[in-house]
Structures are given as structure tokens and as C-alpha cells.
Design an enzyme around this catalytic site. Structure first.
Site, PDB file in Angstrom:
ATOM      1  N   SER A 128     -12.021  -5.355   5.531  1.00 55.29           N
ATOM      2  CA  SER A 128     -13.361  -5.492   6.106  1.00 55.29           C
ATOM      3  C   SER A 128     -14.245  -6.374   5.243  1.00 55.29           C
ATOM      4  CB  SER A 128     -14.032  -4.127   6.249  1.00 55.29           C
ATOM      5  OG  SER A 128     -13.323  -3.324   7.131  1.00 55.29           O
ATOM      6  N   GLY A 153       0.806  -1.223   0.000  1.00 56.97           N
ATOM      7  CA  GLY A 153       0.000   0.000   0.000  1.00 56.97           C
ATOM      8  C   GLY A 153       0.837   1.269   0.000  1.00 56.97           C
ATOM      9  N   LYS A 192      -2.915   2.642  -4.159  1.00 58.64           N
ATOM     10  CA  LYS A 192      -3.562   3.661  -3.326  1.00 58.64           C
ATOM     11  C   LYS A 192      -3.112   5.068  -3.740  1.00 58.64           C
ATOM     12  CE  LYS A 192      -5.462   0.447  -0.876  1.00 58.64           C
ATOM     13  NZ  LYS A 192      -6.901   0.183  -1.035  1.00 58.64           N
ATOM     14  N   ARG A 238     -16.942  -2.754   9.445  1.00 53.74           N
ATOM     15  CA  ARG A 238     -17.079  -3.524  10.673  1.00 53.74           C
ATOM     16  C   ARG A 238     -17.715  -2.700  11.756  1.00 53.74           C
ATOM     17  NH1 ARG A 238     -14.120  -8.232  11.199  1.00 53.74           N
ATOM     18  NH2 ARG A 238     -13.027  -8.466   9.229  1.00 53.74           N
ATOM     19  N   SER A 292      -1.245 -10.232   6.469  1.00 55.02           N
ATOM     20  CA  SER A 292      -0.496 -10.946   5.422  1.00 55.02           C
ATOM     21  C   SER A 292      -1.337 -10.963   4.140  1.00 55.02           C
ATOM     22  CB  SER A 292      -0.142 -12.359   5.875  1.00 55.02           C
ATOM     23  OG  SER A 292      -1.276 -13.025   6.341  1.00 55.02           O
ATOM     24  N   ARG A 293      -0.661 -11.059   3.019  1.00 58.21           N
ATOM     25  CA  ARG A 293      -1.333 -10.796   1.731  1.00 58.21           C
ATOM     26  C   ARG A 293      -0.984 -11.816   0.666  1.00 58.21           C
ATOM     27  NH1 ARG A 293      -4.311  -5.664   1.229  1.00 58.21           N
ATOM     28  NH2 ARG A 293      -4.280  -4.898   3.348  1.00 58.21           N
TER      29      ARG A 293
HETATM   30  C1  OXD Z   1      -5.992  -1.407   1.749  1.00 59.32           C
HETATM   31  C2  OXD Z   1      -5.698  -2.414   0.701  1.00 59.32           C
HETATM   32  O1  OXD Z   1      -5.156  -1.164   2.632  1.00 59.32           O
HETATM   33  O2  OXD Z   1      -6.556  -2.613  -0.159  1.00 59.32           O
HETATM   34  O3  OXD Z   1      -7.083  -0.827   1.685  1.00 59.32           O
HETATM   35  O4  OXD Z   1      -4.608  -2.981   0.693  1.00 59.32           O
HETATM   36 MN    MN Z   2      -8.216  -1.261  -0.059  1.00 56.99          MN
END
Ligand code: OXD
Ligand code: MN
Length: 606
Positions: free
Chosen positions: A264, A213, A220, A412, A380-381
């Protein structure tokens, strides 16, 4: 014939001009950062393989089990660099009032001088990757070109998944120019971390972080913070929204966008697989995170996904909660900060039973109940190409986007907000979005679970004054005769025992079905002070195992609690100063009046 030729020539000249400017800019950055090599990315498969092979050789990536997870890799980040850093994110303009109280501001001159100093020689001994990228479908009037310069091969490989990178992007260069992004991991010094945006120069500079990000500048930084400013100036919307097509058993398709704060459930909703009891329904994904929405010549909202991949949260994704995601990440995926089993397969909390032997996200041996914290980092992603998603909408590549019938706001909230609620009007819907207060998540550094104002889920991403952003939203009343309906949803409400009342995940299609029905003038609803909510019967879909009492609790409108909520909204609005649009304040007053004990509401169906 002659006209065509002249246009073609002009296009070519413009492209050549832009390329010339690009080459000059790349040279000028290289003069400051002093890399030992400059590598122009082509976005090809061979290039991706050579990037990841280099990182495996350097110990930056771990290759996962080729049999179960072909062409998949694990990246372990610096333990202090695991989420977006809102405190280090700045919008840099001449005038502080441009950015408002919800953004950090730095004067552009001061920021340029400060960052230039940090950039001096920061790429010595490193390769500078030049990544031209296209955001949006090929040949779309809504697409944009950007170029990221980075010294991080991890960023280069991720950018090749997240965008259309390489010569295709260069072919789209035109007189509009391109968004410039400069990124360096420098020394990953957290005290010197800066993610700076210069809307006037269409420039991003990001230093000392390698987290997606903060570092994948197309996401972003470009597609939201800078694009939101362009959208305001040009009359469109750049939003933190998913885009889905909901298909009914008779084949009817309804396209919906939805804004949810980070981590979320947005990705899960975008990739929902219908429950067994909803035969014939399907959800087609177009975007899981960002929507660019333009008005077409008929005043209809049309949405595109600027991105080409997913950079999404792994924990709580399982075959049970989301089989389509699990299928998608089984190949060609970069995992970041997940746990690792002894047979080199990834693991995270919520995936199912953990393997006997496990290393946590920092590479330490992990034992359930004994080791501190979670095995996978909560943020984690996985990074995966959208082309791998099994229910990708055939409209994903439509240069004209898809028509938007409804907009959903969510987040949330363990209390207060009912499962679903429809606004009375566009203006009331804008208020719903502006009032969003949600619990913070691990996607940004800082405390988790704290309630904060996150209007339209854009608090961290709106590149200008949030009150002007509200005015921009309201202005669509004048611009469009075909406004989408606006809804709010909250699948996270808990009962007295602290457990979720709603089963969520695939069952959220029941809520989407009601939204679709409302858009079609069907769907039973009850009028309440906060908007239309479903009748209990309209959510009792056969096969959904939930009691009527639970549904009633999920839909309950607690008037006293709403009055408290409005007080905090009022304080938030006051903090925005004089720019707050009058219409929004009036909508808030109307809502207050409706919530007064004396107000009467029809309990009949609408
Ligand atoms: C966020 C993402 O932080 O999508 O919103 O990674
Ligand atoms: Mn996002």
C-alpha cells in the site's frame, strides 16, 4: 577490575551455553529432515556468490545483464507460490483464546506432531543451510538473534541480504537464547502448506512454500508475529511500520513511523525523494516495513529497524515515481517474478514503456494487449541490501534507535478517509488504528480490492488476540509521558471519474510537512468529528499543481458515510468478544456522538 573480568567470563559462559544448545538443536532437526549436507552460513560475499552461482548453474536463477544490472538475478517461483498464505498461517498455543478470531489457531501438540511427520526425510539429497541472524543494530539492547534452518538456497541468499547473517549473530547470543526457525520447501504441495508459530517455544516451522513472507522466517514470522508476543510480555511494540527521518531546510529532523498494509505504498513513502518544489527538504529512510519500538528511560518511544534489507513490491516503481529505488536496485539485487527483456533486464508494469520483446514472470513470451494478465506478477519483488539505499539515515545503525514524534496509520481507501487527519488524543489515535479497514492487495493470496479490517496493518502479523493487542497499545498512556501524536493518511482517494485525486509519491512530502508542523505546534487545522484536518491553505504548497477544489474534495468528511463505517467497526469490535478494552468502545461511542447531525464543530484554525 575483578568485576569486569567476572562479567566477561559470565557472558562467555552464557554464549557457550547458547552455542551448545544451538548445535544440539541443529543436530536434532538434521536427524529428522536427513539432509545430505549441513552448511553453516557465514554471511560473507564469497558465500553469497557461491550460493547464487550454484542456483544459476541449476537453472533456479537467471543472471541478468551484467553491464546494466551487475550481480543481479531473476528468480521465477512456482506459479502457485507467489504471495503470503494467510490461510496456511497458524499461531500454535495451548489455548485457542490466546490468539483470538483474527488468527488461525492450532493446538501446539497437534501442530508439532503434524509438522514432524512432514519433516521426516524432507531434506534427503539436499543441503540444510544453518543461518544464524541478528535482527537490529550491532550491540543494541533491542536486537535479537534467530537461527533459520532451510533447504532452500534461494531463502539462504535472501536471508543474507535481509539480515546480519553469520558469526556476528553468534557473537550476540546470550542467556535470552534465540528464535528457532525450520523451513523446508518439501514438495511445494499447496495443500500441505503450513506456516506455524509457537510463541511459547520461540519456534517457527514453515513447510511447502518458498515465498519470502512465508519462508524468510526472520521477517513476518520472527520480527512481527513472535516479536509482537514478546513485545506484549516485555512492554514494547513490534509493528508493521516504516521509520523515516524528515529533514527540514533548517536541518531539523523529525522521526515518524507509519503502519500501512502490505503493498500500500509503504516502501515508496519510506524512500520518498522530495519534489523539486520542496528544496532543502529530505526524507531519510530507516525502515520500509518493520519497527521495533521501545520506551527509553525518559519514557520516549525509540524505534529500530530489525531488518538489513528490503523485500519490496516492484510494480509501479519507476524513475518518475521513485528514482531512489530505481537507483538502488541496479546492482546486487534478487528480483522475483518480474518480467524479462531480451537483453536480460528486468521489467514490470508501471516502469515505463515495455521493451519490444518480453517474457512474463512465468517465462512465457508476452505481448501487450494479447497475452493474459500482467507481464510481471502484481506481487513481484526485489531483495536489496539497505546499505545500497542512497538516502539511508545515518541513524539506521544507532543501537538506541531514533525518537518517534508521530505515528501514522494508512492504507488504500478509494473513498471516505481524508488525505490526512490528526487524532484528538492517544486513545482516539489507537481507535484510528484499530478501525483501519483497507482494500486487500496482491501481497497475500486471495481476492484483491476487498475491504477488510486490518487494525494497525497488523491483522496478518499480530501473534496474539487482537483485543489484547489494543489493550497493550492503550497501556502506553500509563507508561509514557511523551506519547507520539497519531495521524491517519489516505493518498488513494478517487474522484467521481475514478482517478486518484492526490498525485502521491514524492508529493506525499506535502502531507508529511503538515504532520511535522502539527507536531511542532504549528500547521493550521480545522476540527472535525473525526479529528483535525488541514486547512486548504496549509496544503497549498507553492509548486504543487493541484486545485483548491481537489484539496477540498480530498479533505471532505462525509458524515453519513462515516456513520456507516462506524457500524462496521462496531460489528468488528463485537466479533472480538469480551476482551475488547472498554476504553476503545468508549472512544468509538464518543466518535459516534461527534458525528451526530446536531454536533457542532469549530471551523476555526487550531
Ligand atoms: C508484506 C511484505 O507482505 O512486506 O507485508 O512483504
Ligand atoms: Mn509488510
Amino acid at each position: 577490575m575483578r568485576v569486569c573480568k567476572r562479567t566477561a567470563l559470565t557472558d562467555k559462559t552464557r554464549r557457550d551455553d547458547a552455542r551448545q544448545r544451538l548445535a544440539e538443536w541443529v543436530d536434532s532437526v538434521a536427524k529428522i529432515t536427513k539432509p545430505s549436507r549441513v552448511s553453516w552460513c557465514t554471511g560473507s560475499e564469497e558465500e553469497f556468490h557461491s550460493l547464487v552461482a550454484g542456483m544459476v548453474a541449476d537453472g533456479v536463477l537467471i543472471k541478468l545483464n551484467e553491464r546494466n544490472y551487475p550481480n543481479c538475478y531473476l528468480y521465477r517461483s512456482d506459479p502457485k507460490d507467489v504471495a503470503r498464505s494467510e490461510e496456511a498461517t497458524f499461531i500454535c498455543t495451548k489455548d485457542k483464546d490466546d490468539v483470538g478470531p483474527t488468527n488461525n489457531w492450532m493446538a501446539s501438540d497437534e501442530a508439532q506432531a503434524k509438522l514432524r511427520k512432514n519433516l521426516d526425510g524432507c531434506m534427503i539429497g539436499r543441503t540444510m543451510y544453518v543461518i544464524p541472524y541478528l535482527l537490529g543494530p550491532v550491540n543494541s539492547p533491542y536486537s535479537q538473534v534467530g537461527v533459520e534452518l532451510t533447504d532452500s538456497p534461494y531463502v539462504a541468499a535472501n536471508m543474507e541480504i535481509m539480515t546480519k547473517a553469520g558469526p556476528l549473530a553468534l557473537q550476540h547470543l546470550n542467556a535470552d537464547g534465540f528464535v528457532k526457525g525450520v523451513h523446508s520447501t518439501c514438495t511445494l504441495d499447496p495443500t500441505n502448506k503450513y506456516i506455524c508459530h509457537f510463541p511459547d517455544e520461540k519456534l517457527i516451522m514453515s513447510l511447502n512454500s518458498n515465498y519470502g513472507g512465508n519462508a524468510l522466517l526472520s521477517k513476518k514470522c520472527h520480527a512481527l508475529r513472535l516479536a509482537s508476543v514478546m513485545a506484549r510480555n516485555e512492554g514494547w511494540l513490534a509493528e508493521h511500520m516504516l521509520i523515516i527521518g524528515i529533514e527540514e531546510p533548517d536541518g531539523t529532523l523529525t522521526y515518524v513511523t507509519g503502519a500501512f498494509p502490505s503493498a500500500s505504498g509503504k516502501t515508496n513513502l519510506a524512500m520518498l525523494k522530495p519534489p523539486d518544489y520542496m528544496k532543502g527538504w529530505n526524507v531519510w529512510a530507516i525502515s520500509d516495513d518493520i519497527a521495533w519500538i521501545h520506551l527509553d528511560s525518559e519514557g520516549k518511544f525509540r524505534a529500530i529497524n530489525p531488518e538489513s534489507g528490503f523485500f519490496a513490491v516492484a510494480p509501479n516503481t519507476s524513475l518518475k515515481t521513485n528514482p531512489r529505488i530505481m537507483e538502488m536496485v541496479r546492482k546486487n539485487t534478487i528480483f522475483t517474478n518480474v518480467a524479462l527483456s531480451s537483453d536480460k533486464t528486468p521489467w514490470w508494469e508501471g516502469m515505463g514503456e515495455h521493451p519490444r520483446k518480453l517474457w512474463d514472470w512465468q517465462g512465457r513470451v508476452w505481448a501487450a494487449g494479447k497475452s493474459p494478465g500482467s507481464a510481471a506478477h502484481p506481487n513481484s519483488r526485489f531483495t536489496t541490501s539497505i546499505r545500497q539505499y542512497p538516502s539511508l539515515s545515518p541513524e539506521y545503525n544507532n543501537p538506541n534507535g531514533v525518537p518517534v514524534t508521530a505515528i501514522i496509520f494508512g492504507g488504500r481507501r478509494s473513498e471516505l478517509v481524508p488525505l490526512v487527519c490528526e487524532s484528538f488524543s492517544w486513545e482516539h489515535g489507537v481507535l484510528m488504528g484499530a478501525m483501519l479497514r483497507v482494500e486487500t492487495t496482491a501481497a497475500a493470496s486471495g481476492d484483491v480490492g476487498v475491504l477488510r479490517n486490518d487494525p494497525m496493518a497488523m491483522k496478518p502479523f499480530c501473534g496474539y488476540h487482537i483485543a489484547d493487542y489494543f489493550s497493550h497499545w492503550l497501556s502506553f498512556r500509563r507508561k509514557s509521558g511523551k506519547l507520539p501524536k497519531i495521524f491517519q493518511i489516505n493518498p488513494f482517494r478517487v474522484g467521481r471519474d475514478g482517478k486518484y485525486l492526490w498525485p502521491g509519491y514524492s508529493h506525499n512530502l506535502v502531507v508529511l510537512k503538515w504532520i511535522v508542523e502539527r507536531c511542532q505546534g504549528k500547521g493550521e487545522a480545522v476540527e472535525t468529528p473525526i479529528g483535525y484536518i488541514p486547512t486548504t491553505a496549509s496544503l497549498k504548497v507553492q509548486g504543487l499543481d493541484i486545485s483548491e477544489d481537489m484539496i477540498n474534495e480530498l479533505l471532505r468528511v462525509d458524515t453519513a458515510a462515516w456513520m456507516d463505517e462506524l457500524e462496521s467497526t462496531q460489528l468488528f469490535f463485537e466479533s472480538l468478544g469480551e476482551k475488547l478494552p472498554k476504553t476503545l468502545q468508549e472512544e468509538l461511542s464518543k466518535l459516534m456522538t461527534r458525528l451526530q447531525p446536531a454536533a457542532t464543530f469549530s471551523s476555526q484554525s487550531h
